[in-house]
Design an enzyme around this catalytic site. Structure first.
Site: not given
Ligand SMILES: *Cc1c(COP(=O)(O)O)cnc(C)c1O
Length: 430
Positions: A22, A154, A251, A280
Site C-alpha cells: 500500500y 478482509y 477464511d 499466514k
Molecule cells: C492476510 C489475509 C488474507 C490474504 O493473504 P495473503 O497471503 O496476504 O494473500 C486473506 N484473508 C485473511 C483473513 C487475511 O488475514
C-alpha cells in the site's frame, strides 16, 4: 555472498525501485532496514531512535507464531533444501505436501477432506470462490455465483477477495463498476443480538437463488478493522446456509493455528464450514504458502461436472520447501502447549493495555486470545506512532485508527509487557 550494501545506499535503491505494501512510488516514509531476526526480536542494520533491536509485536502479520530463526523450522528447511526446494506438482507428488495435507485434514473440522495447496492467502481465497462457483455450475445451477459477506472483512488483495473486503475500508470506491458486486450484511456486533441474526437469515434467504456461498472470517475480523464478534453468528450462518442451499466458507487465514484461543476459530462455535482457507501462520512465517480445504461433497460435485476438474494449478503449487516447513511448524505447535501460551498472551495483553482504557483519544480497547487492539477515535499518525513505538523498543504497524498487536506465541511476559508499553506510547503519540 555480495558485500552488504551501506544503509544509505540500500534505502536510496529501495526508494527508487521497490514497492512496499500500500505504498506510493517513490516511497514517502523510510522503512527500517532489518538485518536479521531471532526469537521475538528484529535486529536493525543500524540503530534507529537509539534502538538496534526491536521486540516484534506483529509476528510479521500473524505469521511468525514460533518466533524467528527457530531451530526446528530451520532444520526442516535445511533438510528439505538438500533434497529439493521445488518440483512441479502436475503429474508429480512428494512427501512434504502429502504429509502436510493429511495433517491439515486431521486437525480441521471433520467434514473437510481435500486440500488445495497454493502460494498465498489471496490465492487460497480465489480457489475457495472458484470451488464454490464450480460446484454450483456442476450441479446445473450456474446462476448461483454471487457471494455474501459482512462488512468489516478482509480477504486479500487479488480480485475476488477484494470484492468481499469491507466496501468502505477496502478498495471498492476505486474499483466500483469493475469488481463483481457482492452482497453485504452489516458488520457483526460484538455481542449476540437476535435482530442481527435475523438480518443474516433474511439476506441468505432473499438471495439464495443467486448465492454460491457466504464467506466470512470467523470470530475475529483482521485487516478490515480488527473487530471481534459472537461465535453465535457462525451457527446462525451455518443454519441459514443449510436451510437455503448455500455454501459456507471460513477464511481462517488470520485466525487459524490458535490465534484466537482455539486451534481454529470455527472450533469456538462448534461449526464446520464447507470450505476453509488457511495461510499466514501455516509455515510459522517462514515461506509463503496457503491451503484451501473442502468437503467430499464439494470435491465430488466438481469432479462430476461438465469440466470434471478443479481448474486451477499454480506453478509453485505445494512447494516442497514451504510444505516441509509448514509440516514442522504445525507439529511444533501441536507438540507444545499452544492453548496455554495464547491464554498467557491474552491475560498479559489485558493487563498491559488496560491503561489505555478511557485515555484521551482512545475509543475502545479489546483483547481476544493473542490479539490486542487499541482503537483510537481518530486516524493514527503513522510516523509519530511508529517513532514512539520504536523509542520504546517495539515494532508495530498501526493502520487507519488502530494500534494493534498479535505477538509470537513464544513471547515471554517481560517482552509482552514492553510491547504493551509500546502500544500505549504509539496510541498516545498517534
Ligand atoms: C492476510 C489475509 C488474507 C490474504 O493473504 P495473503 O497471503 O496476504 O494473500 C486473506 N484473508 C485473511 C483473513 C487475511 O488475514
Amino acid at each position: 555472498m555480495p558485500e552488504p550494501l551501506p544503509v544509505p545506499e540500500l534505502l536510496a535503491l529501495d526508494r527508487a525501485h521497490v514497492w512496499h505494501p500500500y505504498g506510493p512510488m517513490p516511497g514517502r516514509a523510510e522503512p527500517l532496514v532489518v538485518e536479521s531476526a531471532s526469537g521475538v526480536r528484529l535486529r536493525l542494520a543500524e540503530p534507529v531512535h537509539g534502538q538496534r533491536e526491536l521486540i516484534d509485536g506483529m509476528a510479521s502479520w500473524w505469521s511468525a507464531i514460533h518466533g524467528y530463526n527457530h531451530p526446528v523450522l530451520n532444520a526442516a528447511a535445511r533438510d528439505q533444501l538438500e533434497r529439493m526446494s521445488h518440483v512441479m506438482f502436475g503429474g508429480l507428488t512428494h512427501e512434504p505436501a502429502v504429509r502436510l495435507a493429511a495433517r491439515l485434514v486431521e486437525i480441521t473440522p471433520e467434514p473437510l477432506r481435500h486440500v488445495f495447496l497454493s502460494d498465498s492467502g489471496s490465492v487460497a481465497v480465489e480457489v475457495a470462490v472458484k470451488m464454490c462457483l464450480q460446484y454450483w455450475r456442476s450441479a446445473g445451477r450456474p446462476a448461483k455465483r454471487r457471494l455474501l459477506t459482512w462488512r468489516g472483512g478482509y480477504h486479500g488483495d487479488t480480485w475476488q477477495p477484494m470484492a468481499v473486503c469491507d466496501p468502505d475500508g477496502g478498495m471498492h470506491r476505486l474499483w466500483s463498476g469493475a469488481l463483481p458486486r457482492q452482497i453485504f450484511a452489516d458488520a457483526p456486533p460484538a455481542a449476540y443480538e437476535e435482530s442481527y441474526a435475523e438480518h443474516l437469515r433474511e439476506l441468505v434467504a432473499r438471495h439464495a437463488d443467486e448465492l454460491a456461498a457466504v464467506i466470512v472470517e470467523p470470530v475475529a475480523q483482521g485487516a478490515g478493522g480488527m473487530r471481534f464478534h459472537s461465535p453465535g453468528y457462525l451457527r446462525v450462518l451455518r443454519e441459514a446456509c443449510d436451510a437455503h442451499g448455500v455454501l459456507l466458507v471460513f477464511d481462517e487465514i488470520a485466525t487459524g493455528f490458535g490465534r484466537t484461543g482455539t486451534l481454529f476459530a470455527a472450533d469456538r462455535a462448534g461449526v464446520s464450514p464447507d470450505v476453509m482457507c488457511l495461510g499466514k501462520a501455516l509455515t510459522g512465517g517462514y515461506l509463503s504458502m496457503a491451503a484451501t480445504l473442502c468437503t467430499a461433497e464439494i470435491a465430488d460435485g466438481i469432479s462430476r461436472g461438465e469440466v470434471p476438474v478443479l481448474a486451477h494449478g499454480p506453478t509453485f503449487m505445494a512447494n516442497p520447501l514451504a510444505a516441509a516447513v509448514a509440516g514442522a511448524s504445525v507439529d511444533l505447535l501441536l507438540a507444545g502447549d499452544w492453548a496455554r501460551e495464547v491464554e498467557r498472551l491474552e491475560s498479559g495483553l489485558r493487563k498491559g493495555l488496560a491503561a489505555a482504557e478511557g485515555a484521551r483519544g482512545v475509543a475502545e480497547v479489546r483483547v481476544l486470545g493473542g490479539i490486542g487492539v487499541v482503537e483510537l477515535d481518530h486516524e493514527v499518525d503513522m510516523a509519530s506512532a511508529t517513532r514512539a513505538a520504536v523509542r520504546a523498543g517495539v515494532w508495530l504497524r498501526p493502520f487507519r485508527n488502530l494500534v494493534y498487536v498479535m505477538p509470537p506465541y513464544v513471547m515471554d511476559d517481560a517482552d509482552l509487557a514492553q510491547v504493551c508499553e509500546g502500544v500505549l506510547a504509539a496510541a498516545e503519540a498517534g
